[in-house]
Design a protein around this motif. Structure first.
Motif, PDB file in Angstrom:
ATOM      1  N   LYS A  44     142.690 -42.786 -93.078  1.00  0.00           N
ATOM      2  CA  LYS A  44     142.682 -41.803 -91.997  1.00  0.00           C
ATOM      3  C   LYS A  44     143.506 -40.575 -92.361  1.00  0.00           C
ATOM      4  N   ASP A  45     144.458 -40.772 -93.272  1.00  0.00           N
ATOM      5  CA  ASP A  45     145.265 -39.639 -93.716  1.00  0.00           C
ATOM      6  C   ASP A  45     144.451 -38.626 -94.507  1.00  0.00           C
ATOM      7  N   LEU A  46     143.337 -39.046 -95.094  1.00  0.00           N
ATOM      8  CA  LEU A  46     142.458 -38.092 -95.778  1.00  0.00           C
ATOM      9  C   LEU A  46     141.906 -37.059 -94.798  1.00  0.00           C
ATOM     10  N   VAL A  47     141.499 -37.527 -93.632  1.00  0.00           N
ATOM     11  CA  VAL A  47     140.985 -36.618 -92.605  1.00  0.00           C
ATOM     12  C   VAL A  47     142.097 -35.689 -92.126  1.00  0.00           C
ATOM     13  N   LEU A  48     143.261 -36.245 -91.882  1.00  0.00           N
ATOM     14  CA  LEU A  48     144.378 -35.431 -91.424  1.00  0.00           C
ATOM     15  C   LEU A  48     144.805 -34.423 -92.493  1.00  0.00           C
ATOM     16  N   LEU A  49     144.715 -34.801 -93.765  1.00  0.00           N
ATOM     17  CA  LEU A  49     145.028 -33.877 -94.848  1.00  0.00           C
ATOM     18  C   LEU A  49     144.051 -32.715 -94.853  1.00  0.00           C
ATOM     19  N   GLY A  50     142.771 -33.011 -94.653  1.00  0.00           N
ATOM     20  CA  GLY A  50     141.771 -31.941 -94.578  1.00  0.00           C
ATOM     21  C   GLY A  50     142.049 -30.984 -93.435  1.00  0.00           C
ATOM     22  N   VAL A  51     142.419 -31.519 -92.293  1.00  0.00           N
ATOM     23  CA  VAL A  51     142.727 -30.668 -91.137  1.00  0.00           C
ATOM     24  C   VAL A  51     143.960 -29.814 -91.410  1.00  0.00           C
ATOM     25  N   ALA A  52     144.981 -30.402 -92.008  1.00  0.00           N
ATOM     26  CA  ALA A  52     146.207 -29.644 -92.306  1.00  0.00           C
ATOM     27  C   ALA A  52     145.921 -28.508 -93.285  1.00  0.00           C
ATOM     28  N   LEU A  53     145.090 -28.775 -94.298  1.00  0.00           N
ATOM     29  CA  LEU A  53     144.750 -27.728 -95.261  1.00  0.00           C
ATOM     30  C   LEU A  53     143.870 -26.652 -94.633  1.00  0.00           C
ATOM     31  N   LEU A  54     142.987 -27.050 -93.725  1.00  0.00           N
ATOM     32  CA  LEU A  54     142.160 -26.073 -93.016  1.00  0.00           C
ATOM     33  C   LEU A  54     143.019 -25.170 -92.136  1.00  0.00           C
ATOM     34  N   VAL A  55     143.960 -25.751 -91.428  1.00  0.00           N
ATOM     35  CA  VAL A  55     144.857 -24.958 -90.585  1.00  0.00           C
ATOM     36  C   VAL A  55     145.692 -24.016 -91.441  1.00  0.00           C
ATOM     37  N   ALA A  56     146.161 -24.498 -92.595  1.00  0.00           N
ATOM     38  CA  ALA A  56     146.955 -23.650 -93.483  1.00  0.00           C
ATOM     39  C   ALA A  56     146.123 -22.481 -93.997  1.00  0.00           C
ATOM     40  N   ALA A  57     144.883 -22.737 -94.382  1.00  0.00           N
ATOM     41  CA  ALA A  57     144.021 -21.669 -94.897  1.00  0.00           C
ATOM     42  C   ALA A  57     143.713 -20.630 -93.822  1.00  0.00           C
ATOM     43  N   ARG A  58     143.408 -21.099 -92.621  1.00  0.00           N
ATOM     44  CA  ARG A  58     143.103 -20.161 -91.530  1.00  0.00           C
ATOM     45  C   ARG A  58     144.336 -19.363 -91.121  1.00  0.00           C
ATOM     46  N   THR A  59     145.488 -20.005 -91.107  1.00  0.00           N
ATOM     47  CA  THR A  59     146.724 -19.313 -90.764  1.00  0.00           C
ATOM     48  C   THR A  59     147.055 -18.263 -91.814  1.00  0.00           C
ATOM     49  N   PHE A  60     146.870 -18.601 -93.092  1.00  0.00           N
ATOM     50  CA  PHE A  60     147.138 -17.660 -94.162  1.00  0.00           C
ATOM     51  C   PHE A  60     146.196 -16.456 -94.072  1.00  0.00           C
ATOM     52  N   ALA A  61     144.917 -16.710 -93.828  1.00  0.00           N
ATOM     53  CA  ALA A  61     143.954 -15.612 -93.714  1.00  0.00           C
ATOM     54  C   ALA A  61     144.278 -14.715 -92.528  1.00  0.00           C
ATOM     55  N   ARG A  62     144.638 -15.320 -91.414  1.00  0.00           N
ATOM     56  CA  ARG A  62     144.989 -14.532 -90.235  1.00  0.00           C
ATOM     57  C   ARG A  62     146.273 -13.731 -90.462  1.00  0.00           C
ATOM     58  N   GLY A  63     147.217 -14.320 -91.172  1.00  0.00           N
ATOM     59  CA  GLY A  63     148.452 -13.605 -91.489  1.00  0.00           C
ATOM     60  C   GLY A  63     148.204 -12.411 -92.395  1.00  0.00           C
ATOM     61  N   LEU A  64     147.307 -12.562 -93.354  1.00  0.00           N
ATOM     62  CA  LEU A  64     146.964 -11.431 -94.216  1.00  0.00           C
ATOM     63  C   LEU A  64     146.286 -10.318 -93.424  1.00  0.00           C
ATOM     64  N   GLU A  65     145.387 -10.694 -92.537  1.00  0.00           N
ATOM     65  CA  GLU A  65     144.738  -9.690 -91.675  1.00  0.00           C
ATOM     66  C   GLU A  65     145.773  -8.965 -90.830  1.00  0.00           C
ATOM     67  N   GLN A  66     146.732  -9.702 -90.326  1.00  0.00           N
ATOM     68  CA  GLN A  66     147.767  -9.100 -89.492  1.00  0.00           C
ATOM     69  C   GLN A  66     148.613  -8.130 -90.308  1.00  0.00           C
ATOM     70  N   ARG A  67     148.932  -8.502 -91.538  1.00  0.00           N
ATOM     71  CA  ARG A  67     149.733  -7.611 -92.384  1.00  0.00           C
ATOM     72  C   ARG A  67     148.952  -6.358 -92.756  1.00  0.00           C
ATOM     73  N   LEU A  68     147.645  -6.490 -92.968  1.00  0.00           N
ATOM     74  CA  LEU A  68     146.833  -5.346 -93.372  1.00  0.00           C
ATOM     75  C   LEU A  68     146.528  -4.403 -92.217  1.00  0.00           C
ATOM     76  N   HIS A  69     146.221  -4.972 -91.056  1.00  0.00           N
ATOM     77  CA  HIS A  69     145.707  -4.167 -89.952  1.00  0.00           C
ATOM     78  C   HIS A  69     146.630  -4.065 -88.755  1.00  0.00           C
ATOM     79  N   GLY A  70     147.684  -4.846 -88.738  1.00  0.00           N
ATOM     80  CA  GLY A  70     148.585  -4.827 -87.594  1.00  0.00           C
ATOM     81  C   GLY A  70     148.204  -5.892 -86.571  1.00  0.00           C
ATOM     82  N   PRO A  71     149.145  -6.301 -85.744  1.00  0.00           N
ATOM     83  CA  PRO A  71     148.897  -7.402 -84.797  1.00  0.00           C
ATOM     84  C   PRO A  71     147.908  -7.055 -83.696  1.00  0.00           C
TER      85      PRO A  71
END
Length: 77
Positions: A44-71
């Motif tokens: 079951k930790d495999l599924v949770l690992l996938g979710v954690a990595l997905l959240v990290a990727a989406r958070t990183f992408a959103r953070g880059l957008e915020q840095r480029l374009h402003g909040p």
């Protein structure tokens, strides 16, 4: 409206969860008899690992957008 300035903290948290789950999944390799209920518990930790990595990727992408374009950018709403 949610405060979007804390994306680095969210990223660190989700990557921390991913590392913790990788450590837990390493028990599969070191367990002498992986059959039974323990194997399902670890898988079951495999599924949770996938979710954690997905959240990290989406958070990183959103953070880059915020840095480029402003909040206040329309894509971040």
């Amino acid at each position: 409206m949610a405060y979007t300035g804390l994306w680095r903290i969210r990223l660190a948290g989700s990557l921390g969860v991913a590392v913790m789950l990788l450590v837990t999944l390493s028990f599969i390799l070191t367990t002498p008899n992986p059959g039974g209920g323990a194997f399902g518990f670890l898988i079951k930790d495999l599924v949770l690992l996938g979710v954690a990595l997905l959240v990290a990727a989406r958070t990183f992408a959103r953070g880059l957008e915020q840095r480029l374009h402003g909040p206040g950018h329309f894509a971040l709403r």
